[in-house]
Design a protein around this motif. Structure first.
Motif, short mmCIF file in Angstrom:
data_model
loop_
_atom_site.label_atom_id
_atom_site.label_comp_id
_atom_site.label_asym_id
_atom_site.label_seq_id
_atom_site.Cartn_x
_atom_site.Cartn_y
_atom_site.Cartn_z
N LEU A 205 1.44 7.04 -6.84
CA LEU A 205 0.45 8.11 -7.00
C LEU A 205 1.09 9.48 -6.88
O LEU A 205 0.81 10.38 -7.70
CB LEU A 205 -0.65 7.96 -5.96
CG LEU A 205 -1.84 7.06 -6.31
CD1 LEU A 205 -2.71 6.84 -5.09
CD2 LEU A 205 -2.63 7.63 -7.47
N LYS A 206 1.95 9.66 -5.90
CA LYS A 206 2.61 10.95 -5.71
C LYS A 206 3.48 11.30 -6.91
O LYS A 206 3.52 12.46 -7.35
CB LYS A 206 3.45 10.92 -4.43
CG LYS A 206 2.61 10.92 -3.15
CD LYS A 206 3.51 10.87 -1.92
CE LYS A 206 2.68 10.86 -0.64
NZ LYS A 206 3.53 10.77 0.58
N LYS B 76 1.09 4.41 -2.87
CA LYS B 76 1.07 5.84 -2.55
C LYS B 76 2.27 6.56 -3.17
O LYS B 76 2.15 7.69 -3.64
CB LYS B 76 1.06 6.02 -1.04
CG LYS B 76 -0.23 5.58 -0.36
CD LYS B 76 -0.16 5.77 1.15
CE LYS B 76 -1.47 5.34 1.80
NZ LYS B 76 -1.42 5.49 3.28
N LEU C 226 0.83 -1.19 0.00
CA LEU C 226 0.00 0.00 0.00
C LEU C 226 0.87 1.26 0.00
O LEU C 226 0.57 2.23 -0.69
CB LEU C 226 -0.92 0.00 1.22
CG LEU C 226 -1.84 1.22 1.39
CD1 LEU C 226 -2.74 1.38 0.17
CD2 LEU C 226 -2.66 1.10 2.67
N GLY C 227 1.96 1.20 0.75
CA GLY C 227 2.87 2.34 0.77
C GLY C 227 3.49 2.58 -0.60
O GLY C 227 3.69 3.72 -1.01
#
Length: 288
Positions: free
Chosen positions: A168-169, A165, A161-162
């Motif tokens: 996405l960033k 992220k 999950l990290g």
């Protein structure tokens, strides 16, 4: 021990490593009945009615799988500029330029074929890229991966999950991310979608990232040139948009991967367990 072996192999010319890799590939093929079985089953799914094309693809695949392994110390031991310099030809860069003008980031998709390790190095000499990878359970190998893959303009995002992220960033900054969408995801992170007509558990991440950011999709092949002459980066326009339905989006991605694979089937790793079910996953089953 593994790190010392990598250092020792990294000094050899690419032509020598590819020659040794081809021999290694045939050795594994000859010694492992399960590996031969996987290659036969998977290649027959893609070439059900063309035995000569299937056999040609298998012959090349066996050799290129070994080449891929032994070229890693070479690529990881070079600086980014040195590694990129081994890519002596690039086609389709205009596809990347069009995507960059949109400013919403790029999602590079490439299957398990050719030298997919070289593609990020080449792109990183021009712009930042974040690459999705699956962490290795062995600490020594994990350290080698982190030390070798992470470099100037190349960031790593684990399959967690990290990591999502992080991707996405990067896209929201207008940067590029890269992944192998034919990698079998963990339970709950994929859907069943056809791959060469056979149900394959397929990651939904490309579609999720596309819809969250509007990023363009670009297909890439790190084509391995014969005789250790280096690599060719081939870039193609991916789907202009992916369906909001996860299964339909995964089907679109798999269709794009099929297209790339059939361009150079001899460089696809037919022994890769594309049709396996992740641990704990129930429902449709592929053959493997």
């Amino acid at each position: 021990m593994i790190k010392n072996l990598f250092k020792a192999l990294s000094v050899f010319p690419l032509s020598v490593l590819h020659a040794l890799g081809a021999c290694l590939g045939w050795s594994v093929y000859g010694l492992s009945a399960s590996y031969r079985r996987k290659i036969e089953i998977h290649s027959k799914i893609a070439f059900p009615d063309n035995e000569s094309a299937r056999l040609a693809a298998v012959k090349g695949s066996v050799q290129h799988a070994g080449m891929a392994l032994l070229e890693l110390p070479f690529l990881w031991g070079l600086s980014t500029q040195q590694g990129a310099a081994r890519c002596t030809d690039i086609t389709g860069w205009d596809v990347v330029e069009r995507a960059q003008t949109k400013g919403k980031g790029i999602i590079f998709l490439t299957p398990h074929m050719g030298s997919f390790e070289s593609t990020a190095q080449v792109f990183s000499t021009r712009a930042p890229i974040t690459v999705l990878y699956r962490p290795n359970r062995k600490a020594e190998l994990q350290n080698i991966i982190e030390d070798s893959r992470a470099r100037d303009n190349v960031a790593l995002a684990p399959t967690t999950l990290g990591g999502v992220k992080i991707l996405l960033k990067a896209l929201k900054r207008g940067e590029a991310v890269g992944m192998l969408p034919d990698q079998v995801p963990a339970q709950g992170e994929g859907v069943w979608a056809p791959m060469f007509g056979q149900p394959a558990y397929t990651m939904t991440l490309p579609g999720r990232l596309h819809h969250a950011t509007g990023a363009s999709i670009v297909l890439a092949i790190g084509y391995r040139k014969p005789g250790g002459e280096g690599f060719k980066l081939e870039l193609y326009q991916g789907p202009e948009s992916l369906s909001a339905d996860p299964v339909e989006a995964a089907t679109q991605v798999n269709a794009a991967m099929e297209k790339l694979i059939l361009m150079h089937p001899e460089q696809y790793y037919w022994g890769y367990e594309r049709y396996k079910s992740p641990k704990g996953q129930h429902g449709q089953q592929g053959q493997s």
